[in-house]
Write a protein that holds these residues in place. Structure first.
Motif, mmCIF file in Angstrom:
data_model
loop_
_atom_site.group_PDB
_atom_site.id
_atom_site.type_symbol
_atom_site.label_atom_id
_atom_site.label_comp_id
_atom_site.label_asym_id
_atom_site.label_seq_id
_atom_site.Cartn_x
_atom_site.Cartn_y
_atom_site.Cartn_z
ATOM 1 N N TYR A 147 -27.333 -15.952 -6.901
ATOM 2 C CA TYR A 147 -27.677 -14.492 -6.150
ATOM 3 C C TYR A 147 -29.446 -14.822 -5.994
ATOM 4 C CZ TYR A 147 -23.401 -12.868 -6.340
ATOM 5 O OH TYR A 147 -21.844 -12.926 -5.946
ATOM 6 N N ASP A 185 -25.461 -22.889 2.938
ATOM 7 C CA ASP A 185 -23.648 -23.386 3.263
ATOM 8 C C ASP A 185 -23.182 -23.791 1.508
ATOM 9 O OD1 ASP A 185 -24.738 -22.747 5.928
ATOM 10 O OD2 ASP A 185 -25.838 -24.130 6.493
ATOM 11 N N GLU A 239 -12.714 -20.479 -26.193
ATOM 12 C CA GLU A 239 -11.790 -22.404 -26.922
ATOM 13 C C GLU A 239 -13.081 -22.723 -26.194
ATOM 14 O OE1 GLU A 239 -10.135 -19.185 -24.956
ATOM 15 O OE2 GLU A 239 -8.637 -18.917 -26.562
ATOM 16 N N ARG A 264 -15.523 -24.093 -13.955
ATOM 17 C CA ARG A 264 -15.854 -23.702 -14.982
ATOM 18 C C ARG A 264 -15.973 -25.127 -15.738
ATOM 19 N NH1 ARG A 264 -12.026 -19.012 -14.894
ATOM 20 N NH2 ARG A 264 -9.981 -19.936 -15.678
ATOM 21 N N THR A 284 -9.194 -26.888 -31.561
ATOM 22 C CA THR A 284 -9.081 -27.102 -30.221
ATOM 23 C C THR A 284 -7.687 -27.382 -30.035
ATOM 24 O OG1 THR A 284 -9.724 -29.272 -31.563
ATOM 25 C CG2 THR A 284 -11.374 -28.088 -30.142
ATOM 26 N N VAL A 285 -6.894 -28.438 -29.073
ATOM 27 C CA VAL A 285 -5.782 -28.480 -28.625
ATOM 28 C C VAL A 285 -5.969 -30.443 -29.192
ATOM 29 C CG1 VAL A 285 -3.881 -29.685 -27.509
ATOM 30 C CG2 VAL A 285 -5.263 -27.284 -26.753
ATOM 31 N N GLY A 316 -16.747 -15.596 -13.292
ATOM 32 C CA GLY A 316 -16.242 -15.667 -11.723
ATOM 33 C C GLY A 316 -15.987 -17.062 -11.052
ATOM 34 N N LEU A 317 -15.586 -18.100 -11.944
ATOM 35 C CA LEU A 317 -15.223 -19.081 -11.579
ATOM 36 C C LEU A 317 -13.755 -19.667 -11.229
ATOM 37 C CD1 LEU A 317 -18.356 -21.063 -12.071
ATOM 38 C CD2 LEU A 317 -17.670 -20.380 -10.209
ATOM 39 N N ASP A 318 -13.594 -20.354 -10.145
ATOM 40 C CA ASP A 318 -11.855 -21.635 -10.925
ATOM 41 C C ASP A 318 -12.169 -22.594 -12.088
ATOM 42 O OD1 ASP A 318 -13.210 -22.887 -9.749
ATOM 43 O OD2 ASP A 318 -11.697 -22.659 -8.309
ATOM 44 N N PRO A 319 -10.888 -22.562 -12.786
ATOM 45 C CA PRO A 319 -11.264 -23.323 -13.835
ATOM 46 C C PRO A 319 -11.734 -25.051 -13.505
ATOM 47 C CG PRO A 319 -8.850 -22.187 -13.298
ATOM 48 C CD PRO A 319 -9.995 -22.064 -12.430
ATOM 49 N N GLU A 320 -11.465 -25.463 -12.183
ATOM 50 C CA GLU A 320 -12.085 -26.589 -11.955
ATOM 51 C C GLU A 320 -13.789 -26.494 -12.084
ATOM 52 O OE1 GLU A 320 -10.768 -29.648 -8.764
ATOM 53 O OE2 GLU A 320 -11.922 -28.240 -7.826
ATOM 54 N N PRO A 377 -10.185 -18.651 -31.063
ATOM 55 C CA PRO A 377 -9.271 -19.142 -29.736
ATOM 56 C C PRO A 377 -8.203 -19.474 -30.081
ATOM 57 C CG PRO A 377 -10.688 -21.100 -30.718
ATOM 58 C CD PRO A 377 -10.703 -19.651 -31.889
ATOM 59 N N ILE A 378 -7.072 -19.608 -28.988
ATOM 60 C CA ILE A 378 -5.430 -18.974 -29.251
ATOM 61 C C ILE A 378 -4.687 -20.797 -29.645
ATOM 62 C CG2 ILE A 378 -3.401 -18.897 -27.469
ATOM 63 C CD1 ILE A 378 -4.860 -17.857 -25.519
ATOM 64 N N HIS A 390 -17.773 -16.070 -23.234
ATOM 65 C CA HIS A 390 -16.635 -14.600 -23.897
ATOM 66 C C HIS A 390 -15.581 -15.844 -24.640
ATOM 67 C CE1 HIS A 390 -18.354 -11.013 -23.200
ATOM 68 N NE2 HIS A 390 -18.184 -11.592 -22.630
ATOM 69 N N TYR A 428 -24.218 -15.170 -13.208
ATOM 70 C CA TYR A 428 -24.232 -15.665 -11.644
ATOM 71 C C TYR A 428 -25.534 -16.264 -10.541
ATOM 72 C CZ TYR A 428 -20.258 -12.815 -12.001
ATOM 73 O OH TYR A 428 -19.151 -12.344 -12.279
#
Lengths: 269, 288, 287
Positions: free
Chosen positions: C95, C144, C206, C180, C269-270, C174-178, C247-248, C203, C92
């Motif tokens: 901060y 801002d 992937e 990240r 990887t995919v 803490g970020l959303d996919p975009e 990875p999944i 963590h 973070y």
């Protein structure tokens, strides 16, 4: 560094004093402090010292922790002692220079004052180590509750709530301050060196983020409290009820004996 | 459908002040949105930051009031000031940062905070606190100091604090965003259990697609509107639409989607690892 | 010569601090210039303590740290210089923003290093260009900006010191996919532009599979494994034993193997997975 501050922190060790009603503990603390300051001769003060040490031992809290709190108060202690040293009006003159002189009376005043302050810290620590912050604020709220008859009901509750929250957030904010310090150090901030003005300036990168985060926390906490149906003190119940038990009276009795002892020694000797 | 929450044509606007230009613009975070949440269901709301999902969540228990339109909780309009406490009790909210929701320095005293505010008799509070802590698996930590616990444990305490108010519905606004994988798993397991065993309605807002796999229903929000509303399998099979609104899909869905694009005849609705593997095998065999 | 070398690093926290024990014991490794290293391990495994040694924020109880062959604790007075060689981006990082403008905040680090005037300005603008901080933001207050943009600016503040090694502690938390995805591309952009060595605590297995050259696995303060992504992710059982996973997509492939399909076990990887399956299909299906 900042983590060394232990004042106001609860320490679990299951002693009799832990179990004593917090209201009793607060009243006794005030009473003991008054009597410690009333002790005017060596015997009375010696008795007070022994009593406080006994109390400290009964709490089963490592003595080391008591001394940890002394560090913070040391400058005040030395200042007061030195001031008293020159304040002696009578007695044999031991040392004299310029307009100042140290007399035997001054030395004994200094020793008395220092001892009183140390006892004050020890006995207050004994209270905060053995009582959870919530019990403490709860007890204060209850002790002050007679004030509601003169129209201060909300003020009493608000004060108690503020103390609860302050105590809850002290460790969180200390941790946060450390994190921010490290982050700014990683950006090359110099917090250790430099003149006083430079050092004060170096605090800005720490204080501003800390302030901003505290405001954010306060805002979020207020929302969370609202979501938990908080609506002031009106109509609130408390999970923990306080009832005086047998051991509370034993503790009360023992403390009264200490006060009586100090008083008697004061008069007799 | 027996709805616990009904959202009817709700719009939420706020003033966005640009401190530099001194301009003021009215921004709609939620636009003419209608939604029914079924009693006892498990709903997940997905959406990128600023999609309006948090604003919607805060309206579900009356913390924010709609600019226009109405929200009913168990038939009570959230605008009814007389019954504000009742609405908040019925729909409990848990937020992202567990540290900023814990009020007391001892776990059990914190969990008791809600019932105390509701004026529950002391003896009953004790029972409720024990029950709530048990239901989130934290009874052993009753006398601990919250700030020494892990993030996942703290968040479970925050959930227990809501459960102790005996709510009908639990709304959680990104409760796992600040947690590590272990903490995240703890929270999801807890929510599934509360939903199954206690019949509590769950509305979970999250960024982690894997957390949506167990839901009965997934809503996708974008720009203040619900753009998709279906079971997880169907939602995640439309990889392109999700990516377009700044979202992601579980890696299994991404794999199947890419295989399909490359001429494999797979059903992209498979979500679990086993299902995905079975789909791939089926596709490989069908070529023979 | 390795850009970074850690020899037998041990750190024990003194006294009975009530905080999470995050000690490190007997860790040794070395990192080459330009490598991308991932560090994985559960909370409390010692990852954060380890990285705070790399720029001298923490002093080792035992062991040594060498940057460009020099022991960083050889000269106590010079320890602050190490911080411009090894940049550390905390969790973070937004901060820690505090200045009135985005420009001033990004300039804080380089200014502490002694840059001023045009040199300072050029440095800040260059950094903004590399990682896409928009010009129009420079005179705005950092407070801002949106959450994702705040983080971009905070990361720029460390990158502006032009560290040779840059360490990120869970940069996407803490970020959303975009958000990240943006952060991961900022990191790649900085490395491509400067050739710096990158160390990332994460963590997300992937993400690590996509970006890392080598992976460091921490467990209970010890370095459990330090090897190529391939060799680490081949040890699924060993990772699971310490609370981690592969990875999944690798898990899907493990499942395929269990079901009798002869798939390789180095698929993480995919895109690789799709290639492999296409080959199997073209090769006439399976046995």
């Amino acid at each position: 560094m900042l983590r060394d501050i232990t004042f106001g922190q609860y320490y679990e060790s299951h002693s009799v004093i832990h179990k004593t009603d917090p209201r009793i503990k607060i009243i006794l603390l005030i009473l003991l402090i008054v009597f410690i300051f009333l002790a005017k001769n060596g015997f009375a003060l010696g008795f007070a010292v022994l009593s406080v040490i006994t109390i400290m031992l009964i709490t089963k809290i490592p003595i080391k922790l008591y001394f940890k709190n002394m560090k913070a108060i040391l400058p005040v202690l030395i200042f007061t002692a030195v001031l008293n040293l020159f304040y002696g009006e009578s007695g044999r003159v031991l040392l004299s220079f310029w307009k100042l002189q140290i007399t035997t009376d001054g030395v004994s005043r200094a020793v008395f004052m220092a001892t009183r302050i140390i006892l004050l810290i020890f006995i207050s620590s004994a209270l905060t180590y053995t009582t959870t912050p919530n019990d403490l604020t709860d007890a204060i709220e209850r002790l002050l509750s007679p004030l509601k008859f003169i129209g201060l009901k909300n003020a009493v509750h608000t004060l108690a709530m503020m103390m609860t929250i302050a105590l809850r957030f002290i460790p969180t904010l200390i941790e946060e301050a450390e994190k921010i310090m490290n982050a700014q150090k990683a950006r090359g901030a110099d917090l250790e060196n430099g003149k006083l003005t430079e050092r004060v300036k170096a605090l800005i990168p720490i204080l501003i983020p800390l302030l901003i985060s505290s405001v954010r926390r306060a805002y979020e906490l207020a929302e969370a409290m609202e979501c938990r149906c908080y609506n002031g003190g009106e109509g609130r119940t408390r999970m923990k009820q306080m009832h005086l038990k047998g051991r509370d009276f034993v503790v009360l009795g023992a403390s009264l004996i200490i006060c009586g002892g100090i008083l008697t020694l004061n008069i007799l000797l | 459908m027996d709805s616990i929450i009904s959202v009817k044509n709700v719009t939420y606007e706020y003033k966005n002040e640009d401190a530099y230009r001194g301009e003021e613009a009215v921004v709609a975070a939620v636009k003419d949105l209608s939604l029914e949440i079924e009693r006892g269901s498990f709903t997940v709301i997905l959406g990128h930051n600023g999609s309006g999902k948090s604003t919607l969540a805060k309206m579900l228990n009356g913390l924010n009031k709609p600019t226009s339109g109405d929200i009913f909780v168990d038939g009570i309009n959230t605008k009814d000031e007389e019954r504000e406490i009742e609405v908040k009790r019925k729909v409990g909210m848990v937020f992202q940062n567990p540290d900023n929701q814990i009020i007391a320095s001892i776990v059990e005293e914190d969990v008791a905070f809600g019932p105390e505010n509701l004026g529950v008799p002391p003896k009953e509070i004790k029972e409720r606190v024990n029950d709530a802590l048990k239901s989130v698996g934290m009874l052993d930590f009753k006398e601990s100091t919250p700030h020494r616990l892990s993030g996942g444990q703290k968040q479970r305490i925050a959930i227990a604090g809501i459960i102790a108010m005996q709510p009908e519905c639990l709304v959680l606004d990104e409760p796992t965003a600040m947690l590590d994988p272990k903490g995240r798993a703890e929270i999801i397991e807890t929510l599934i259990r509360l939903n199954k065993e206690k019949g509590i309605t769950v509305v979970l807002i999250t960024h982690y697609m894997e957390e949506a796999q167990n839901a009965d229903r997934v809503l996708v929000m974008n720009d203040g509107e619900i753009i998709a509303d279906d079971v997880p399998k169907v939602i995640f099979s439309d990889v392109e639409r999700l990516k377009k609104v700044g979202l992601d899909v579980p890696q299994t869905a991404e794999l199947l989607y890419n295989l399909k694009k490359n001429g494999f005849s797979v059903d992209t609705h498979a979500l679990s690892i086993k299902e995905a593997a079975e789909e791939i095998i089926k596709a490989l065999h069908s070529e023979e | 010569m390795s850009v970074l070398e850690v020899k037998n690093l041990t750190h024990t926290y003194s006294g009975n601090t009530p905080f999470v024990n995050d000690a490190v014991s007997g860790v040794s490794f070395s990192v080459e210039k330009g490598e991308i290293i991932g560090i994985i391990g559960h909370t409390g495994s010692g990852k954060s303590t380890l990285v705070q040694h790399l720029n001298g924020l923490l002093k080792p109880t035992e062991g040594e740290i060498f940057i460009d062959g020099e022991n960083i604790w050889d000269n106590l007075k010079e320890i602050r210089k190490v911080r411009s060689k090894v940049g550390l981006v905390f969790q973070y990082p937004e901060y820690q923003l505090f200045e009135e403008t985005v420009f001033a905040d990004i300039a804080f680090g380089p200014k502490n290093m002694g840059l001023s005037g045009d040199e300072l300005k050029t440095r800040v603008l260059e950094t903004c260009k590399i990682i896409g901080v928009k010009d129009e933001y420079l005179e705005k207050s950092p407070f801002d900006l949106s959450g994702g943009e705040k983080r971009r600016v905070a990361i720029a503040g460390v990158m502006a010191m032009r560290p040779e090694v840059i360490v990120f502690d869970e940069p996407t938390a803490g970020l959303d996919p975009e958000g990240r995805e943006n952060v991961m591309s900022i990191i790649a952009d900085y490395r491509n532009a400067t050739g710096a060595t990158v160390i990332i605590i994460s963590h997300s297995m992937e993400d690590m599979a996509l970006v890392a050259d080598r992976l460091m696995v921490m467990n209970n303060g010890k370095l459990e494994m330090f090897d190529t992504v391939e060799n680490v992710f081949k040890n699924g059982d060993r990772l699971r034993a310490i609370g981690l996973n592969v990875p999944i997509v690798t898990r899907v492939f493990n499942e395929l193997k269990n079901m009798g399909i002869p798939v390789p076990d180095d698929v993480f990887t995919v895109s690789h997975a799709v290639e492999v399956l296409k080959q199997i299909k073209a090769g006439g299906g399976n046995a």
